[in-house]
Design a protein around this motif. Structure first.
Motif, PDB file in Angstrom:
ATOM      1  N   LEU A  13       0.836  -1.201   0.000  1.00 37.95           N
ATOM      2  CA  LEU A  13       0.000   0.000   0.000  1.00 37.95           C
ATOM      3  C   LEU A  13       0.867   1.246   0.000  1.00 37.95           C
ATOM      4  O   LEU A  13       1.786   1.373   0.805  1.00 37.95           O
ATOM      5  CB  LEU A  13      -0.891   0.036   1.246  1.00 37.95           C
ATOM      6  CG  LEU A  13      -2.230  -0.696   1.224  1.00 37.95           C
ATOM      7  CD1 LEU A  13      -2.965  -0.436   2.526  1.00 37.95           C
ATOM      8  CD2 LEU A  13      -3.076  -0.281   0.048  1.00 37.95           C
ATOM      9  N   HIS A  14       0.559   2.153  -0.923  1.00 40.07           N
ATOM     10  CA  HIS A  14       1.185   3.474  -0.895  1.00 40.07           C
ATOM     11  C   HIS A  14       0.242   4.383  -0.122  1.00 40.07           C
ATOM     12  O   HIS A  14      -0.862   4.686  -0.571  1.00 40.07           O
ATOM     13  CB  HIS A  14       1.397   3.999  -2.316  1.00 40.07           C
ATOM     14  CG  HIS A  14       2.218   5.244  -2.366  1.00 40.07           C
ATOM     15  ND1 HIS A  14       3.537   5.249  -2.790  1.00 40.07           N
ATOM     16  CD2 HIS A  14       1.921   6.514  -2.024  1.00 40.07           C
ATOM     17  CE1 HIS A  14       4.008   6.483  -2.715  1.00 40.07           C
ATOM     18  NE2 HIS A  14       3.040   7.258  -2.260  1.00 40.07           N
ATOM     19  N   ILE A  15       0.677   4.819   1.057  1.00 40.51           N
ATOM     20  CA  ILE A  15      -0.181   5.623   1.925  1.00 40.51           C
ATOM     21  C   ILE A  15      -0.144   7.079   1.472  1.00 40.51           C
ATOM     22  O   ILE A  15       0.881   7.758   1.597  1.00 40.51           O
ATOM     23  CB  ILE A  15       0.251   5.531   3.398  1.00 40.51           C
ATOM     24  CG1 ILE A  15       0.291   4.061   3.843  1.00 40.51           C
ATOM     25  CG2 ILE A  15      -0.682   6.349   4.275  1.00 40.51           C
ATOM     26  CD1 ILE A  15      -1.048   3.382   3.859  1.00 40.51           C
ATOM     27  N   ASN A  16      -1.252   7.542   0.933  1.00 36.03           N
ATOM     28  CA  ASN A  16      -1.323   8.909   0.433  1.00 36.03           C
ATOM     29  C   ASN A  16      -2.618   9.547   0.929  1.00 36.03           C
ATOM     30  O   ASN A  16      -3.702   9.140   0.533  1.00 36.03           O
ATOM     31  CB  ASN A  16      -1.282   8.905  -1.105  1.00 36.03           C
ATOM     32  CG  ASN A  16      -1.136  10.305  -1.658  1.00 36.03           C
ATOM     33  OD1 ASN A  16      -0.628  11.184  -0.989  1.00 36.03           O
ATOM     34  ND2 ASN A  16      -1.609  10.511  -2.872  1.00 36.03           N
ATOM     35  N   ARG A  17      -2.482  10.508   1.819  1.00 34.84           N
ATOM     36  CA  ARG A  17      -3.645  11.187   2.408  1.00 34.84           C
ATOM     37  C   ARG A  17      -4.452  10.224   3.280  1.00 34.84           C
ATOM     38  O   ARG A  17      -4.091   9.070   3.482  1.00 34.84           O
ATOM     39  CB  ARG A  17      -4.504  11.823   1.320  1.00 34.84           C
ATOM     40  CG  ARG A  17      -3.706  12.757   0.405  1.00 34.84           C
ATOM     41  CD  ARG A  17      -4.588  13.444  -0.589  1.00 34.84           C
ATOM     42  NE  ARG A  17      -3.773  14.249  -1.499  1.00 34.84           N
ATOM     43  CZ  ARG A  17      -4.262  15.013  -2.456  1.00 34.84           C
ATOM     44  NH1 ARG A  17      -5.563  15.082  -2.650  1.00 34.84           N
ATOM     45  NH2 ARG A  17      -3.463  15.714  -3.228  1.00 34.84           N
ATOM     46  N   ILE A  18      -5.594  10.689   3.756  1.00 33.33           N
ATOM     47  CA  ILE A  18      -6.404   9.909   4.689  1.00 33.33           C
ATOM     48  C   ILE A  18      -6.907   8.628   4.045  1.00 33.33           C
ATOM     49  O   ILE A  18      -7.044   7.596   4.712  1.00 33.33           O
ATOM     50  CB  ILE A  18      -7.589  10.765   5.205  1.00 33.33           C
ATOM     51  CG1 ILE A  18      -7.052  11.905   6.074  1.00 33.33           C
ATOM     52  CG2 ILE A  18      -8.571   9.924   5.992  1.00 33.33           C
ATOM     53  CD1 ILE A  18      -8.128  12.840   6.580  1.00 33.33           C
ATOM     54  N   ILE A  19      -7.166   8.680   2.733  1.00 35.97           N
ATOM     55  CA  ILE A  19      -7.696   7.489   2.061  1.00 35.97           C
ATOM     56  C   ILE A  19      -6.776   6.288   2.247  1.00 35.97           C
ATOM     57  O   ILE A  19      -7.231   5.152   2.383  1.00 35.97           O
ATOM     58  CB  ILE A  19      -7.914   7.773   0.555  1.00 35.97           C
ATOM     59  CG1 ILE A  19      -8.448   6.513  -0.127  1.00 35.97           C
ATOM     60  CG2 ILE A  19      -6.640   8.205  -0.135  1.00 35.97           C
ATOM     61  CD1 ILE A  19      -8.759   6.678  -1.589  1.00 35.97           C
ATOM     62  N   GLY A  20      -5.480   6.521   2.267  1.00 34.69           N
ATOM     63  CA  GLY A  20      -4.540   5.417   2.420  1.00 34.69           C
ATOM     64  C   GLY A  20      -4.678   4.728   3.764  1.00 34.69           C
ATOM     65  O   GLY A  20      -4.628   3.490   3.848  1.00 34.69           O
ATOM     66  N   TRP A  21      -4.853   5.510   4.819  1.00 31.57           N
ATOM     67  CA  TRP A  21      -4.993   4.929   6.155  1.00 31.57           C
ATOM     68  C   TRP A  21      -6.340   4.213   6.298  1.00 31.57           C
ATOM     69  O   TRP A  21      -6.428   3.149   6.919  1.00 31.57           O
ATOM     70  CB  TRP A  21      -4.850   6.013   7.213  1.00 31.57           C
ATOM     71  CG  TRP A  21      -3.523   6.694   7.144  1.00 31.57           C
ATOM     72  CD1 TRP A  21      -3.260   7.958   6.696  1.00 31.57           C
ATOM     73  CD2 TRP A  21      -2.260   6.128   7.494  1.00 31.57           C
ATOM     74  NE1 TRP A  21      -1.917   8.222   6.754  1.00 31.57           N
ATOM     75  CE2 TRP A  21      -1.273   7.120   7.237  1.00 31.57           C
ATOM     76  CE3 TRP A  21      -1.850   4.898   7.998  1.00 31.57           C
ATOM     77  CZ2 TRP A  21       0.082   6.910   7.461  1.00 31.57           C
ATOM     78  CZ3 TRP A  21      -0.500   4.690   8.231  1.00 31.57           C
ATOM     79  CH2 TRP A  21       0.445   5.688   7.964  1.00 31.57           C
ATOM     80  N   ASN A  22      -7.405   4.794   5.721  1.00 26.98           N
ATOM     81  CA  ASN A  22      -8.706   4.119   5.747  1.00 26.98           C
ATOM     82  C   ASN A  22      -8.669   2.824   4.953  1.00 26.98           C
ATOM     83  O   ASN A  22      -9.266   1.818   5.346  1.00 26.98           O
ATOM     84  CB  ASN A  22      -9.789   5.052   5.187  1.00 26.98           C
ATOM     85  CG  ASN A  22     -10.043   6.249   6.092  1.00 26.98           C
ATOM     86  OD1 ASN A  22      -9.704   6.215   7.288  1.00 26.98           O
ATOM     87  ND2 ASN A  22     -10.622   7.298   5.553  1.00 26.98           N
TER      88      ASN A  22
END
Length: 441
Positions: free
Chosen positions: A315-324
């Motif tokens: 997973l590429h964590i980008n902004r809140i969507i990545g954490w969700n």
């Protein structure tokens, strides 16, 4: 004196041996293999070496022609093709740079088809974007049972008023070509019953709005778009029930991305999808064993979908969507064994935002997760520490966790000390696995 003559005689004999043409004595199949590995113009040039070599190039099974106004013309290529008569023409590469050549391309392809060519590459690249396209001769596509690989690149116009028939085609590359209509896309793809590998590179939807890929035999699919054109609308409809490998990149600002489930999917890499009004991308990937996901903006989460086969997730964590998305995937992937995270280069969360961890500890953490790799770990961000702590505390089968913090200037001693302090805090977190090996790179 006799010894001197003997020595002199041996010297002459050695000199004759050095001048002997041993290459020409090699078997013809081996000579053809050698000529196939050098540029075609060099293979043709060997015809002046001797009588043995005069016609040898005509039997080479692979030809690669690049012609422009300064070098070989299309007439030269046509003449050479007529002279060339191998038992089987394995491959023909045509690189067009002159304006006259594009008018003769139909004749050259017709000759190649009569020679039962197995691989055809047509590249009509030019730097002038206003340059006219070269039309692929659809009249030659009504029946072909020998072509196995077709690669069309740059400014090639594809207009198929009726269904083609490429009964042996296994691999098709469509790189920045221009389709005349949506029907032309369907008429091409539906006429390739054995197609296994499809590569589509596009400048958004400048030729057709809805790109339909309905190929039951397809096993590998790559779609990449250059979204710099800022063209809105359109999209993709995909039905490939035999698909095993999927690679999607750069689909932005389109209306639809609808894909039927691929029950045989092994691996999928999805990068740069954003702002899609109607998509079911995650729901179509539930059979995958390996996933790599990078969604810059909001996507739709499927309800009731479980990734039963998934063992590796990147997973590429980008902004809140990545954490969700991380929370969703942990909850939905009960057999996950490998988790790789890549952090964002800059803080992009609202002040006070906290990660919404799963309500219950996911099954994958309790029973299966063995490897955690976190690139660009944001040691200075409390929410990233929160996520790392949660995984370390609950992953009972974890064998190795690797954290690679972002680069710091070695001269910034204060930040280096602060980073070391934070990493030491993470190292002291109580771990769910007694055999977990923690590594900081």
């Amino acid at each position: 004196m006799k010894q001197k003559r003997k020595i002199g005689g041996e010297s002459l004999k050695n000199r004759d041996a050095m001048n002997e043409d041993r290459i020409s004595e090699l078997p013809e199949p081996l000579l053809l293999q050698i000529l196939s590995s050098v540029p075609t113009k060099d293979a043709i040039a060997t015809s002046v070496l001797s009588k043995r070599w005069r016609s040898l190039w005509k039997m080479v099974p692979k030809l690669d022609f690049g012609f422009n106004n300064k070098q070989a013309s299309s007439e030269d290529v046509y003449r050479l093709l007529i002279l060339h008569k191998p038992p089987v023409l394995e491959s023909l590469h045509l690189l067009i740079r002159d304006r006259n050549g594009r008018f003769d391309i139909g004749i050259l392809i017709a000759v190649a088809f009569t020679r039962h060519v197995r691989e055809l590459v047509l590249d009509h690249y030019n730097e002038d974007e206003d340059e006219k396209t070269v039309e692929f001769p659809s009249v030659l596509c009504s029946y072909n049972n020998t072509l196995e690989v077709l690669k069309l690149k740059h400014h090639v116009l594809l207009g198929f008023p009726s269904r083609v028939c490429f009964s042996a085609l296994r691999e098709l590359h469509l790189c920045h070509v221009v389709f005349e209509s949506e029907a032309s896309v369907c008429n091409l793809l539906s006429g390739c019953p054995r197609l296994q590998d499809l590569v589509v590179l596009r400048h958004s939807n400048f030729d057709v709005l809805t790109y339909t890929i309905d190929v039951p035999s397809l096993q590998r699919l790559t779609i990449e778009e250059d979204s710099s054109q800022d063209m809105y609308g359109g999209g993709y409809v995909i039905n490939a029930p035999s698909l095993k490998y999927l690679n999607i990149k750069g689909l932005c600002l389109i209306d639809i991305f609808l894909m039927e489930k691929a029950p045989e999917l092994v691996e999928a890499k999805i990068e740069g999808l954003s702002d899609i009004a109607n998509d079911n991308i995650l729901a179509s990937l539930t059979s995958a064993k390996r996933l790599s996901l990078h969604f810059p903006l909001k996507i739709k989460y499927p309800t009731g979908s479980i990734f039963h086969q998934l063992v590796s997730l990147k997973l590429h964590i980008n902004r809140i969507i990545g954490w969700n998305l991380l929370s969703f995937m942990l909850d939905s992937s009960p057999k996950l064994q490998i988790l790789k995270l890549t952090g964002s280069c800059r803080p992009d969360r609202p002040v006070g935002w906290e990660w919404n961890q799963p309500k219950c500890v996911p099954e994958c953490l309790l029973l299966h997760l063995e490897t955690l790799v976190w690139r660009s770990y944001g040691w200075q961000r409390e929410y990233e520490k929160q996520v790392a702590t949660y995984i370390l505390k609950n992953a009972r089968q974890l064998k190795k966790a690797t954290f690679s913090p972002r680069y710091l200037n070695p001269k910034n001693l204060e930040k280096l000390a602060k980073r070391q302090e934070r990493l030491n805090e993470l190292a002291c977190v109580a771990r769910g696995s007694t055999s977990c090996h923690l590594v900081f790179e």
